[in-house]
Design a protein around this motif. Structure first.
Motif, mmCIF file in Angstrom:
data_model
loop_
_atom_site.group_PDB
_atom_site.id
_atom_site.type_symbol
_atom_site.label_atom_id
_atom_site.label_comp_id
_atom_site.label_asym_id
_atom_site.label_seq_id
_atom_site.Cartn_x
_atom_site.Cartn_y
_atom_site.Cartn_z
ATOM 1 N N LEU A 188 3.177 1.887 0.151
ATOM 2 C CA LEU A 188 3.124 0.628 0.887
ATOM 3 C C LEU A 188 3.314 0.927 2.355
ATOM 4 O O LEU A 188 3.854 1.972 2.734
ATOM 5 C CB LEU A 188 4.194 -0.356 0.406
ATOM 6 N N GLN A 189 2.857 -0.007 3.182
ATOM 7 C CA GLN A 189 3.047 0.102 4.626
ATOM 8 C C GLN A 189 3.307 -1.293 5.172
ATOM 9 O O GLN A 189 2.608 -2.246 4.829
ATOM 10 C CB GLN A 189 1.803 0.696 5.285
ATOM 11 N N LEU A 190 4.323 -1.419 6.018
ATOM 12 C CA LEU A 190 4.689 -2.683 6.646
ATOM 13 C C LEU A 190 4.635 -2.508 8.150
ATOM 14 O O LEU A 190 5.243 -1.586 8.699
ATOM 15 C CB LEU A 190 6.113 -3.084 6.236
ATOM 16 N N VAL A 226 6.652 0.882 8.838
ATOM 17 C CA VAL A 226 7.516 1.287 7.732
ATOM 18 C C VAL A 226 6.607 1.695 6.579
ATOM 19 O O VAL A 226 5.677 0.973 6.224
ATOM 20 C CB VAL A 226 8.424 0.124 7.271
ATOM 21 N N VAL A 227 6.864 2.873 6.016
ATOM 22 C CA VAL A 227 6.147 3.297 4.814
ATOM 23 C C VAL A 227 7.163 3.482 3.699
ATOM 24 O O VAL A 227 8.348 3.692 3.943
ATOM 25 C CB VAL A 227 5.335 4.602 5.036
ATOM 26 N N GLY A 228 6.706 3.384 2.492
ATOM 27 C CA GLY A 228 7.572 3.553 1.337
ATOM 28 C C GLY A 228 6.755 3.469 0.066
ATOM 29 O O GLY A 228 5.517 3.592 0.096
ATOM 30 N N GLU A 229 7.450 3.251 -1.040
ATOM 31 C CA GLU A 229 6.796 3.146 -2.341
ATOM 32 C C GLU A 229 7.346 1.930 -3.074
ATOM 33 O O GLU A 229 8.539 1.638 -3.016
ATOM 34 C CB GLU A 229 7.061 4.389 -3.175
ATOM 35 N N GLU A 257 0.348 -3.504 3.695
ATOM 36 C CA GLU A 257 -0.781 -2.829 3.052
ATOM 37 C C GLU A 257 -0.242 -2.074 1.856
ATOM 38 O O GLU A 257 0.810 -1.438 1.932
ATOM 39 C CB GLU A 257 -1.470 -1.865 4.018
ATOM 40 N N GLY A 258 -0.952 -2.137 0.746
ATOM 41 C CA GLY A 258 -0.541 -1.419 -0.452
ATOM 42 C C GLY A 258 0.552 -2.155 -1.197
ATOM 43 O O GLY A 258 0.650 -3.374 -1.158
#
Length: 188
Positions: free
Chosen positions: A155-157, A140-143, A165-166
């Motif tokens: 961010l990355q989950l 999962v990526v997002g902000e 991460e992030g």
């Protein structure tokens, strides 16, 4: 089978109210049809009038997940009872078939459950909000919003292990960066 109704029915048996019986304010109204083919109506209290509302039946009739204005409820539609309440706000939610689990965000962290128990809860990833979530496979990526820079940080989950991460939270040590396995919550 389930369907969201536009409001409380004018005729027939009164709707069952969740999480408290005998609620008098209309929330998210859902009709259930149990295994015997009997229809019944439930009225779910909303966390917020304009919050996320949806019904997920991927776990079958014994664990229908209802999100009502950001509040979460797991209902056994055959027994007509609430089996678990998830406090809001739930602002983003989806079914993850590889995990056979729901994943949701409250704007600060992520959590996953399989209909009966919480699988993991991520560490806090944002000070105030998560947006632009995109799930590709098990990543999962997002902000995440950072108030100190007044910006959105990537961010990355990893859904396999809960590693983040992030994001906008201070740098974590490797030990702090793994999702916490959660014991099952008692039935309501």
């Amino acid at each position: 089978m389930t369907r969201v109704l536009p409001g409380l029915p004018a005729y027939g048996p009164p709707a069952l109210s969740f999480p408290k019986p005998n609620a008098f304010r209309e929330g998210l109204v859902v009709e259930f049809i149990n295994a015997k083919g009997e229809a019944w109506v439930a009225n779910f209290a909303k966390f917020s009038p304009d919050g996320l509302s949806a019904v997920y039946s991927e776990f079958g009739p014994r664990a229908v997940f209802v999100v009502a204005g950001g509040a979460g409820y797991i209902v056994d539609s055959d027994e007509r009872k609430l089996t678990r309440e998830i406090k809001g706000p739930i602002d983003q939610c989806w079914y993850q078939p590889e995990l056979h689990a729901m994943v949701f965000s409250n704007g600060l962290r992520f959590e996953s459950f399989d209909g009966h128990r919480t699988l993991w809860q991520s560490p806090r990833v944002s000070w105030d909000g998560i947006r632009n979530i995109d799930c590709s496979g098990m990543i999962v990526v997002g902000e995440a919003y950072d108030p100190f820079s007044d910006s959105w940080l990537p961010l990355q989950l990893n859904l396999n292990n809960g590693k983040i991460e992030g994001g906008s939270y201070p740098t974590r040590t490797q030990e702090d960066n793994v999702a916490e396995p959660r014991p099952p919550k008692p039935n309501v």
